[in-house]
Enzyme design. Structure first.
Site, PDB file in Angstrom:
ATOM      1  CD1 TRP A  29      -1.085   2.276   2.334  1.00  0.00           C
ATOM      2  CD2 TRP A  29      -2.819   1.705   1.038  1.00  0.00           C
ATOM      3  NE1 TRP A  29      -1.994   3.312   2.359  1.00  0.00           N
ATOM      4  CE2 TRP A  29      -3.068   2.989   1.579  1.00  0.00           C
ATOM      5  CE3 TRP A  29      -3.773   1.136   0.190  1.00  0.00           C
ATOM      6  CZ2 TRP A  29      -4.229   3.702   1.299  1.00  0.00           C
ATOM      7  CZ3 TRP A  29      -4.926   1.855  -0.080  1.00  0.00           C
ATOM      8  CH2 TRP A  29      -5.150   3.114   0.469  1.00  0.00           C
ATOM      9  CG  ASN A  31      -1.349   6.724   2.985  1.00  0.00           C
ATOM     10  OD1 ASN A  31      -0.956   5.647   3.371  1.00  0.00           O
ATOM     11  ND2 ASN A  31      -1.517   7.732   3.811  1.00  0.00           N
ATOM     12  CG  ASP A  32      -0.431  11.077   3.271  1.00  0.00           C
ATOM     13  OD1 ASP A  32      -1.408  10.550   2.723  1.00  0.00           O
ATOM     14  OD2 ASP A  32      -0.464  11.546   4.420  1.00  0.00           O
ATOM     15  CD1 TRP A  56      -3.231   4.165   5.352  1.00  0.00           C
ATOM     16  CD2 TRP A  56      -3.951   3.201   7.236  1.00  0.00           C
ATOM     17  NE1 TRP A  56      -2.835   4.951   6.419  1.00  0.00           N
ATOM     18  CE2 TRP A  56      -3.264   4.381   7.580  1.00  0.00           C
ATOM     19  CE3 TRP A  56      -4.482   2.414   8.260  1.00  0.00           C
ATOM     20  CZ2 TRP A  56      -3.115   4.810   8.902  1.00  0.00           C
ATOM     21  CZ3 TRP A  56      -4.326   2.833   9.566  1.00  0.00           C
ATOM     22  CH2 TRP A  56      -3.650   4.017   9.885  1.00  0.00           C
ATOM     23  CB  SER A  89       2.392  12.419   6.561  1.00  0.00           C
ATOM     24  OG  SER A  89       1.851  11.475   5.682  1.00  0.00           O
ATOM     25  CG  ASP A 156       0.019  14.785   8.643  1.00  0.00           C
ATOM     26  OD1 ASP A 156       0.479  13.684   8.971  1.00  0.00           O
ATOM     27  OD2 ASP A 156      -1.172  14.950   8.317  1.00  0.00           O
TER      28      ASP A 156
HETATM   29  C1  FRU Z   1      -3.391  11.788   5.198  1.00  0.00           C
HETATM   30  C2  FRU Z   1      -3.037  11.061   6.475  1.00  0.00           C
HETATM   31  C3  FRU Z   1      -2.115  11.880   7.332  1.00  0.00           C
HETATM   32  C4  FRU Z   1      -1.412  10.827   8.140  1.00  0.00           C
HETATM   33  C5  FRU Z   1      -1.281   9.698   7.145  1.00  0.00           C
HETATM   34  C6  FRU Z   1      -1.338   8.327   7.755  1.00  0.00           C
HETATM   35  O1  FRU Z   1      -3.735  10.934   4.160  1.00  0.00           O
HETATM   36  O2  FRU Z   1      -4.229  10.731   7.185  1.00  0.00           O
HETATM   37  O3  FRU Z   1      -2.761  12.854   8.111  1.00  0.00           O
HETATM   38  O4  FRU Z   1      -0.159  11.242   8.619  1.00  0.00           O
HETATM   39  O5  FRU Z   1      -2.325   9.852   6.224  1.00  0.00           O
HETATM   40  O6  FRU Z   1      -1.070   7.342   6.795  1.00  0.00           O
END
Ligand code: FRU
Length: 449
Positions: A29, A31-32, A56, A89, A156
């Site tokens: 997976w 993401n950010d 996730w 993140s 973040d």
């Molecule tokens: C945004 C988020 C961030 C967090 C991360 C966790 O997509 O929710 O706020 O750090 O993904 O994977």
């Protein structure tokens, strides 16, 4: 089951749903985008990654490097979960003046997501620092968080250098629509200087200075995860927005946007295309095409533009004119082929807005402009876009699992995931004034071959 077996035996990067010029994790997976930083000829792309599953979880910083933001080499995972939590993140910078005293090449600020793994039960969310002395290949964490828990799942951290005050500035997401700014002389000791509410935004702040194109002025931009942005001034402690939050992105899938640090006045942004469907693939999710951000004076005031990086021209393999036809077109007529049989296209079109809709037909997808409503629509998403001197310009990037549309040089974008279709590979523009229209398709080569 059989399909899953077939997928598993396919060589990595040649799977049928693998994007061919967008970044994906080799496996698992994604993401950010995290820790976007340029250092000694390499663009680093860290990313929220689950190395163990295509769903996730187990958040870890995956890592890839590139010399051109398009051809990526994935490296071993950079920062892994520990007793303070999984690794959410954050950002990375080059500490040019060694203000931290860590003698590091790269320094990362990330969120330790307390309570999100077995080892971190009962721990709160904190902001932590890790440094690398070998160009991001291996990382050492400081024992203690550099910012203790403030609120909820605060997270973040995004760091930027503020030259006039000789301080680092850190933007943090707190909770709801609330963000904070902090400053520090050394990346370790942080003082909160401001709390901000950004209506309609949360998570993954970005904060940076950008030149106003064609002038000596500079402005500060604050973005939330959804890319909505404020333009304002910053005195080293307090950011003062000069406009209400604006949007440049109107597609369904562009989230957790972040820009590169250490590129001088260039601002390249990458987002997570948060959606799409990748059945039976060893990976899940993809990044947007990297885009240059520029701040331009328009008749409505200053606006942030978002446009694909020029480096993409290196992927062009051929150019073909697109057939242009009087609107309204007979849409049931089969398209006669002018575009090579490719599922990777980079299209440019320009036409008079006129008084009837213009439709760019692209291998079964449609990008349409309605001159009465002044709207651009693709894959069910719509953006307001006024003509410039009576004309509309389009740039459209088509990859196997995404369609990204840019109107009037990046005044608006529509970034959306899609699944491959079985329509004939073709292109055709139907427009009210065909003689003054232009349309060209370029085929692209895969970055994985
Ligand atoms: C945004 C988020 C961030 C967090 C991360 C966790 O997509 O929710 O706020 O750090 O993904 O994977």
């Amino acid at each position: 089951m059989l399909l899953a077996l077939i997928a598993m035996t396919q060589a990595l990067y040649s799977e049928p749903l693998r994007p061919q010029f967008h970044f994906t994790a080799q496996k698992g997976w994604l993401n950010d985008p995290n820790g976007l930083v340029f250092y000694e000829g390499e663009y680093h792309l860290f990313f929220q990654h689950n190395p163990f599953s295509t769903e996730w979880g187990n958040m870890t910083w995956g890592h890839a490097v590139s010399k051109d933001l398009l051809h990526w080499q994935q490296l071993p995972n950079a920062i892994e979960p520990d007793a303070k939590g999984t690794i959410y993140s954050g950002s990375a910078i080059v500490d040019h003046g060694n203000t931290s005293g860590l003698n590091a090449d790269l320094i990362a600020l990330y969120t330790a997501a307390g309570g999100k793994n077995d080892a971190s039960k009962g721990q709160p969310f904190t902001q932590c620092l890790a440094y690398s002395r070998d160009k991001g290949r291996t990382w050492t964490k400081l024992d203690k968080p550099v910012i203790n828990h403030i609120a909820a799942e605060n997270r973040d951290p995004k760091v930027v250098w503020h030259a006039p005050s000789k301080k680092w500035v850190l933007a943090l997401y707190l909770d709801g629509e609330t963000f904070s700014l902090f400053t520090s002389p050394n990346l370790k000791d942080w003082t909160e200087t401001q709390r901000l509410q950004m209506p309609g935004s949360n998570e993954c702040p970005d904060f940076f200075e950008i030149p106003v194109a064609g002038s000596k002025d500079k402005k500060w931009i604050f973005t939330g995860a959804n890319g909505r942005y404020w333009i304002g001034g910053f005195d080293g402690k307090v950011f003062r927005p000069e406009i209400a939050p604006m949007a440049v992105e109107f597609g369904a899938h562009n989230y957790a946007v972040q820009t590169y640090d250490n590129l001088k006045d260039r601002r390249v942004q990458i987002g997570w295309m948060n959606g799409g469907s990748f059945p039976n693939m060893p990976f899940n999710q993809q990044m947007t095409i990297p885009c240059d951000l520029t701040l331009l004076k328009t008749s409505d005031g200053l606006r942030l533009f978002r446009y694909p990086i020029a480096e993409i021209e290196k992927l062009w393999t051929g150019t073909s004119p697109i057939r242009i036809q009087q609107a309204p077109a007979n849409e049931t007529a089969p398209f006669s082929g002018s575009v090579p049989d490719s599922d990777l296209l980079d299209v440019e079109a320009e036409f008079e807005a006129g008084d009837k809709p213009t439709i760019l037909h692209l291998s079964g997808y449609q990008v349409s402009y309605d001159p009465l409503a002044k709207t651009l629509t693709a894959l069910g998403r719509t953006a307001y876009l006024a003509p410039e001197k009576g004309r509309i310009k389009l740039r459209v990037l088509l990859d196997r699992t995404s369609l990204e549309v840019f109107g009037n040089d990046g005044r608006v974008s529509l970034s959306t995931c899609k699944s491959p279709n079985s329509a004939p590979k073709n292109a055709f523009l139907s427009t009210p004034n065909p003689t003054t229209a232009k349309a060209t398709a370029r085929t692209l080569k895969s970055v994985w071959k």
